[in-house]
Design a protein around this motif. Sequence first.
Motif, short mmCIF file in Angstrom:
data_model
loop_
_atom_site.label_atom_id
_atom_site.label_comp_id
_atom_site.label_asym_id
_atom_site.label_seq_id
_atom_site.Cartn_x
_atom_site.Cartn_y
_atom_site.Cartn_z
N SER A 107 0.81 -1.22 0.00
CA SER A 107 0.00 0.00 0.00
C SER A 107 0.85 1.27 0.00
O SER A 107 0.33 2.35 -0.26
CB SER A 107 -0.94 0.00 1.21
OG SER A 107 -0.22 0.17 2.42
N PHE A 108 2.14 1.13 0.28
CA PHE A 108 3.04 2.28 0.25
C PHE A 108 3.92 2.28 -1.00
O PHE A 108 4.97 2.92 -1.02
CB PHE A 108 3.93 2.28 1.51
CG PHE A 108 3.17 2.48 2.78
CD1 PHE A 108 2.74 3.75 3.16
CD2 PHE A 108 2.87 1.40 3.59
CE1 PHE A 108 2.03 3.93 4.35
CE2 PHE A 108 2.16 1.58 4.77
CZ PHE A 108 1.74 2.85 5.15
N GLY B 90 5.50 6.37 -0.40
CA GLY B 90 5.00 6.97 0.84
C GLY B 90 3.48 6.85 0.98
O GLY B 90 2.91 5.79 0.71
N PHE B 91 2.87 7.97 1.35
CA PHE B 91 1.42 7.98 1.59
C PHE B 91 0.63 8.48 0.39
O PHE B 91 -0.53 8.87 0.53
CB PHE B 91 1.11 8.86 2.81
CG PHE B 91 1.53 8.25 4.12
CD1 PHE B 91 0.67 7.41 4.82
CD2 PHE B 91 2.79 8.49 4.64
CE1 PHE B 91 1.05 6.84 6.02
CE2 PHE B 91 3.19 7.93 5.85
CZ PHE B 91 2.32 7.10 6.53
N GLN B 92 1.23 8.47 -0.80
CA GLN B 92 0.54 8.99 -1.97
C GLN B 92 -0.74 8.23 -2.27
O GLN B 92 -1.75 8.83 -2.67
CB GLN B 92 1.48 8.95 -3.19
CG GLN B 92 2.62 9.95 -3.13
CD GLN B 92 3.46 9.93 -4.39
OE1 GLN B 92 3.01 9.47 -5.44
NE2 GLN B 92 4.69 10.41 -4.28
N ASN B 93 -0.71 6.89 -2.11
CA ASN B 93 -1.92 6.10 -2.37
C ASN B 93 -3.04 6.48 -1.42
O ASN B 93 -4.22 6.55 -1.82
CB ASN B 93 -1.61 4.61 -2.23
CG ASN B 93 -0.75 4.08 -3.36
OD1 ASN B 93 -0.75 4.63 -4.47
ND2 ASN B 93 -0.01 3.02 -3.11
N TYR B 94 -2.72 6.71 -0.17
CA TYR B 94 -3.74 7.08 0.83
C TYR B 94 -4.30 8.46 0.55
O TYR B 94 -5.51 8.69 0.69
CB TYR B 94 -3.15 7.00 2.24
CG TYR B 94 -2.85 5.58 2.68
CD1 TYR B 94 -3.83 4.81 3.31
CD2 TYR B 94 -1.60 5.01 2.46
CE1 TYR B 94 -3.56 3.51 3.71
CE2 TYR B 94 -1.33 3.70 2.85
CZ TYR B 94 -2.32 2.96 3.47
OH TYR B 94 -2.06 1.66 3.86
N VAL B 95 -3.44 9.40 0.18
CA VAL B 95 -3.90 10.75 -0.16
C VAL B 95 -4.83 10.69 -1.37
O VAL B 95 -5.90 11.31 -1.39
CB VAL B 95 -2.70 11.68 -0.43
CG1 VAL B 95 -3.18 13.04 -0.94
CG2 VAL B 95 -1.87 11.86 0.83
N THR C 134 -4.04 -0.51 -0.88
CA THR C 134 -4.47 0.58 -0.01
C THR C 134 -5.95 0.48 0.30
O THR C 134 -6.38 0.67 1.45
CB THR C 134 -4.16 1.94 -0.67
OG1 THR C 134 -2.79 2.00 -1.02
CG2 THR C 134 -4.50 3.09 0.27
#
Length: 274
Positions: free
Chosen positions: A26-27, A40-45, A249
Amino acid sequence: MLLVAPFILIYIVFLIYPTLRVFQLSFTNSDLSGEGAYNGFQNYVKLFTEPTFWTALVNTLYFILLTAVPNTLLGLVLALLILRLKRLKNFVLAAFFLPYVLPVSVVTNIWGWVLDSNFGLLNLVTGSSITWFQDPVWALPAVAFVTIWWTVGFNILLFIAGLQSISPEIYEAASLDGASGGRLFWSITWPNLWPVTSLILLLQLIAQFKIFDQIYLLTQGGPFDKTLVMLLYSYREGFQQQHGGYASTIGVILMLVILAVSAIQFRLTRGSRA
């Protein structure tokens, strides 16, 4: 330790490792093969700013509203009615439980024919022309109805087991004190049946959060994403768009939502029991 070692090994290989792997993916911006760079957290954003994600989440919650509590209540009512039968009790129970053992492909084929807009049995009997699985309003309730028909037999079985575990002596003592009808149910049956009810609600909650098969086979998420749910959204991104990291993610968020809602449900039901 030697005796439990096979179970621990299988548990680690088939549950713990895949779970950790999904978190790791997911990262990344990996494709379906799992190869990709760390982002990083691009998928979550991206996920939380994507309207399709919120559509899938709302549809999933709406589906749970249509199935979890109604399925539990219907199972309880039918279990109470079946136990009152003098004859053919086992036959009626088997008739309700039979759909539960059918494969999902058989269930969807049956109801795809019954609810067909052109030659379906329901429209023929009622004289309507609703396209049940293609109508934006009726598609998700129609899938929910099929799901309840398919799974309510399991709930009935659990409720009957719970009802039969209540000692008849309690009812006899209450009857001698003048209790009857609704008083017996609310003072004896319901409190003693609450642990089973809580278990069924939790199982329904988890199962409906993971709804996929019926949606995929009956509506494919349409029309206009009105039946798009979380797992189907993850499937589209992972297997059709080859976005393995982004699909992971979605899986992580779905798991966290299930854990959070299950914990809330557990606290509420435990508080109600107390």
